[in-house]
Motif scaffolding. Structure first.
Motif, PDB file in Angstrom:
ATOM      1  N   ARG A  12      64.978  66.433 -24.840  1.00 59.03           N
ATOM      2  CA  ARG A  12      64.151  66.349 -23.621  1.00 59.03           C
ATOM      3  C   ARG A  12      63.270  65.115 -23.649  1.00 59.03           C
ATOM      4  O   ARG A  12      63.119  64.418 -22.646  1.00 59.03           O
ATOM      5  CB  ARG A  12      63.310  67.606 -23.454  1.00 59.03           C
ATOM      6  N   MET A  13      62.675  64.832 -24.785  1.00 58.93           N
ATOM      7  CA  MET A  13      61.821  63.650 -24.911  1.00 58.93           C
ATOM      8  C   MET A  13      62.658  62.384 -24.762  1.00 58.93           C
ATOM      9  O   MET A  13      62.249  61.433 -24.091  1.00 58.93           O
ATOM     10  CB  MET A  13      61.106  63.654 -26.264  1.00 58.93           C
ATOM     11  N   LEU A  14      63.839  62.381 -25.355  1.00 57.23           N
ATOM     12  CA  LEU A  14      64.717  61.220 -25.268  1.00 57.23           C
ATOM     13  C   LEU A  14      65.127  60.948 -23.820  1.00 57.23           C
ATOM     14  O   LEU A  14      65.125  59.805 -23.364  1.00 57.23           O
ATOM     15  CB  LEU A  14      65.949  61.450 -26.145  1.00 57.23           C
ATOM     16  N   LYS A  15      65.431  62.007 -23.068  1.00 54.89           N
ATOM     17  CA  LYS A  15      65.766  61.852 -21.645  1.00 54.89           C
ATOM     18  C   LYS A  15      64.592  61.277 -20.871  1.00 54.89           C
ATOM     19  O   LYS A  15      64.763  60.420 -19.999  1.00 54.89           O
ATOM     20  CB  LYS A  15      66.175  63.190 -21.029  1.00 54.89           C
ATOM     21  N   LYS A  16      63.397  61.749 -21.160  1.00 54.99           N
ATOM     22  CA  LYS A  16      62.210  61.250 -20.465  1.00 54.99           C
ATOM     23  C   LYS A  16      61.972  59.775 -20.770  1.00 54.99           C
ATOM     24  O   LYS A  16      61.669  58.987 -19.872  1.00 54.99           O
ATOM     25  CB  LYS A  16      60.992  62.087 -20.829  1.00 54.99           C
ATOM     26  N   ILE A  17      62.094  59.396 -22.022  1.00 48.93           N
ATOM     27  CA  ILE A  17      61.923  57.990 -22.396  1.00 48.93           C
ATOM     28  C   ILE A  17      62.961  57.140 -21.680  1.00 48.93           C
ATOM     29  O   ILE A  17      62.643  56.094 -21.108  1.00 48.93           O
ATOM     30  CB  ILE A  17      62.030  57.820 -23.933  1.00 48.93           C
ATOM     31  N   PHE A  18      64.201  57.589 -21.684  1.00 49.53           N
ATOM     32  CA  PHE A  18      65.294  56.879 -21.016  1.00 49.53           C
ATOM     33  C   PHE A  18      64.987  56.711 -19.531  1.00 49.53           C
ATOM     34  O   PHE A  18      65.079  55.614 -18.977  1.00 49.53           O
ATOM     35  CB  PHE A  18      66.596  57.667 -21.216  1.00 49.53           C
ATOM     36  N   GLY A  19      64.573  57.791 -18.870  1.00 48.13           N
ATOM     37  CA  GLY A  19      64.266  57.749 -17.443  1.00 48.13           C
ATOM     38  C   GLY A  19      63.097  56.826 -17.125  1.00 48.13           C
ATOM     39  O   GLY A  19      63.141  56.067 -16.159  1.00 48.13           O
ATOM     40  N   VAL A  20      62.053  56.876 -17.925  1.00 44.85           N
ATOM     41  CA  VAL A  20      60.884  56.017 -17.695  1.00 44.85           C
ATOM     42  C   VAL A  20      61.267  54.547 -17.840  1.00 44.85           C
ATOM     43  O   VAL A  20      60.855  53.705 -17.026  1.00 44.85           O
ATOM     44  CB  VAL A  20      59.724  56.391 -18.645  1.00 44.85           C
ATOM     45  N   ILE A  21      62.061  54.231 -18.844  1.00 44.46           N
ATOM     46  CA  ILE A  21      62.494  52.842 -19.027  1.00 44.46           C
ATOM     47  C   ILE A  21      63.294  52.373 -17.812  1.00 44.46           C
ATOM     48  O   ILE A  21      63.063  51.274 -17.289  1.00 44.46           O
ATOM     49  CB  ILE A  21      63.296  52.687 -20.335  1.00 44.46           C
ATOM     50  N   LYS A  50      67.917  55.314 -35.333  1.00 43.10           N
ATOM     51  CA  LYS A  50      67.222  56.188 -36.294  1.00 43.10           C
ATOM     52  C   LYS A  50      66.073  56.937 -35.612  1.00 43.10           C
ATOM     53  O   LYS A  50      65.860  58.123 -35.851  1.00 43.10           O
ATOM     54  CB  LYS A  50      66.686  55.377 -37.487  1.00 43.10           C
ATOM     55  N   ILE A  51      65.338  56.242 -34.742  1.00 39.78           N
ATOM     56  CA  ILE A  51      64.239  56.878 -34.012  1.00 39.78           C
ATOM     57  C   ILE A  51      64.793  57.923 -33.045  1.00 39.78           C
ATOM     58  O   ILE A  51      64.314  59.058 -32.984  1.00 39.78           O
ATOM     59  CB  ILE A  51      63.402  55.821 -33.258  1.00 39.78           C
ATOM     60  N   ALA A  52      65.828  57.538 -32.273  1.00 47.52           N
ATOM     61  CA  ALA A  52      66.396  58.435 -31.254  1.00 47.52           C
ATOM     62  C   ALA A  52      66.943  59.721 -31.857  1.00 47.52           C
ATOM     63  O   ALA A  52      66.744  60.804 -31.300  1.00 47.52           O
ATOM     64  CB  ALA A  52      67.495  57.719 -30.473  1.00 47.52           C
ATOM     65  N   ILE A  53      67.614  59.613 -32.981  1.00 48.92           N
ATOM     66  CA  ILE A  53      68.200  60.793 -33.623  1.00 48.92           C
ATOM     67  C   ILE A  53      67.113  61.797 -34.007  1.00 48.92           C
ATOM     68  O   ILE A  53      67.321  63.003 -33.949  1.00 48.92           O
ATOM     69  CB  ILE A  53      69.053  60.376 -34.839  1.00 48.92           C
ATOM     70  N   GLY A  54      65.938  61.312 -34.335  1.00 49.30           N
ATOM     71  CA  GLY A  54      64.841  62.186 -34.725  1.00 49.30           C
ATOM     72  C   GLY A  54      64.070  62.802 -33.560  1.00 49.30           C
ATOM     73  O   GLY A  54      63.221  63.652 -33.767  1.00 49.30           O
ATOM     74  N   LEU A  55      64.366  62.367 -32.337  1.00 47.93           N
ATOM     75  CA  LEU A  55      63.643  62.871 -31.170  1.00 47.93           C
ATOM     76  C   LEU A  55      64.351  64.062 -30.543  1.00 47.93           C
ATOM     77  O   LEU A  55      65.571  64.157 -30.578  1.00 47.93           O
ATOM     78  CB  LEU A  55      63.514  61.775 -30.105  1.00 47.93           C
ATOM     79  N   LEU A  72      78.253  64.267 -15.468  1.00 48.78           N
ATOM     80  CA  LEU A  72      79.627  64.685 -15.175  1.00 48.78           C
ATOM     81  C   LEU A  72      80.252  65.547 -16.263  1.00 48.78           C
ATOM     82  O   LEU A  72      81.045  66.438 -15.973  1.00 48.78           O
ATOM     83  CB  LEU A  72      80.526  63.461 -14.940  1.00 48.78           C
ATOM     84  N   LEU A  73      79.910  65.270 -17.506  1.00 48.97           N
ATOM     85  CA  LEU A  73      80.589  65.957 -18.605  1.00 48.97           C
ATOM     86  C   LEU A  73      79.671  66.865 -19.426  1.00 48.97           C
ATOM     87  O   LEU A  73      80.115  67.469 -20.398  1.00 48.97           O
ATOM     88  CB  LEU A  73      81.266  64.930 -19.512  1.00 48.97           C
ATOM     89  N   GLY A  74      78.402  66.928 -19.058  1.00 45.20           N
ATOM     90  CA  GLY A  74      77.488  67.835 -19.742  1.00 45.20           C
ATOM     91  C   GLY A  74      77.135  67.429 -21.157  1.00 45.20           C
ATOM     92  O   GLY A  74      76.731  68.281 -21.959  1.00 45.20           O
ATOM     93  N   PHE A  75      77.267  66.147 -21.476  1.00 45.13           N
ATOM     94  CA  PHE A  75      76.891  65.684 -22.810  1.00 45.13           C
ATOM     95  C   PHE A  75      75.384  65.840 -23.000  1.00 45.13           C
ATOM     96  O   PHE A  75      74.620  65.758 -22.045  1.00 45.13           O
ATOM     97  CB  PHE A  75      77.227  64.199 -22.973  1.00 45.13           C
ATOM     98  N   SER A  76      74.971  66.029 -24.240  1.00 50.76           N
ATOM     99  CA  SER A  76      73.543  65.940 -24.547  1.00 50.76           C
ATOM    100  C   SER A  76      73.170  64.465 -24.469  1.00 50.76           C
ATOM    101  O   SER A  76      74.044  63.586 -24.498  1.00 50.76           O
ATOM    102  CB  SER A  76      73.254  66.474 -25.951  1.00 50.76           C
ATOM    103  N   GLN A  77      71.878  64.182 -24.383  1.00 54.38           N
ATOM    104  CA  GLN A  77      71.436  62.783 -24.344  1.00 54.38           C
ATOM    105  C   GLN A  77      71.885  62.050 -25.599  1.00 54.38           C
ATOM    106  O   GLN A  77      72.339  60.914 -25.532  1.00 54.38           O
ATOM    107  CB  GLN A  77      69.912  62.726 -24.187  1.00 54.38           C
ATOM    108  N   HIS A  78      71.782  62.706 -26.738  1.00 55.57           N
ATOM    109  CA  HIS A  78      72.220  62.091 -27.995  1.00 55.57           C
ATOM    110  C   HIS A  78      73.720  61.778 -27.971  1.00 55.57           C
ATOM    111  O   HIS A  78      74.145  60.696 -28.378  1.00 55.57           O
ATOM    112  CB  HIS A  78      71.907  63.008 -29.186  1.00 55.57           C
ATOM    113  N   GLN A  79      74.534  62.744 -27.514  1.00 54.72           N
ATOM    114  CA  GLN A  79      75.980  62.526 -27.449  1.00 54.72           C
ATOM    115  C   GLN A  79      76.316  61.382 -26.502  1.00 54.72           C
ATOM    116  O   GLN A  79      77.177  60.557 -26.804  1.00 54.72           O
ATOM    117  CB  GLN A  79      76.694  63.789 -26.955  1.00 54.72           C
ATOM    118  N   ALA A  80      75.647  61.339 -25.360  1.00 53.03           N
ATOM    119  CA  ALA A  80      75.925  60.307 -24.362  1.00 53.03           C
ATOM    120  C   ALA A  80      75.573  58.924 -24.905  1.00 53.03           C
ATOM    121  O   ALA A  80      76.342  57.971 -24.749  1.00 53.03           O
ATOM    122  CB  ALA A  80      75.158  60.591 -23.079  1.00 53.03           C
TER     123      ALA A  80
END
Length: 122
Positions: free
Chosen positions: A101-110, A93-98, A38-46
């Motif tokens: 796109r990879m973070l979105k994929k990990i989130f979706g798979v989970i 700490k792990i998420a900030i370093g990713l 809805l707001l166009g946040f990046s995965q990190h921001q969200a």
């Protein structure tokens, strides 16, 4: 801040609150995808914003409702909370370093794995 953004934030808060009280989800499962969509946040921001919302005791009223009915084991909750804080620190700490796109994929798979398990279990 525009009225559209304010209404989107209100919608996200209401949906997350209702679903948090109803089925125990809200932050990651509801707020994160809606902030992105809805707001166009990046995965990190969200993810960061979702966690910031949970810093204050936003679920206190829902917890009280469950407590009154005898549905909370405080010993288990306390142990989980301590290790949730530790896990949250290392996970962030792990998420900030990713890459986003990879973070979105990990989130979706989970989400898919959890949904599949819940839908297919007897």
């Amino acid at each position: 801040m525009s009225i559209q953004i304010i209404l989107s934030l209100v919608l996200i808060g209401i949906l997350a609150g209702i679903l948090s009280g109803l089925v125990g989800v809200g932050g990651g499962v509801i707020m994160v995808p809606l902030l992105v969509l809805l707001l166009g946040f990046s995965q990190h921001q969200a993810q960061g914003t979702s966690l910031a919302v949970l810093v204050v005791p936003v679920t206190a009223v829902a917890v009280y409702s469950y407590y009154k009915e005898g549905y909370i084991d405080w010993r288990y909750a306390a142990i989980i909370a301590v290790f949730f804080v530790i896990g949250g620190y290392f996970g962030s700490k792990i998420a900030i370093g990713l890459d986003q796109r990879m973070l979105k994929k990990i989130f979706g798979v989970i989400l898919l794995l959890i949904a599949g398990k819940m839908l297919l279990e007897k």
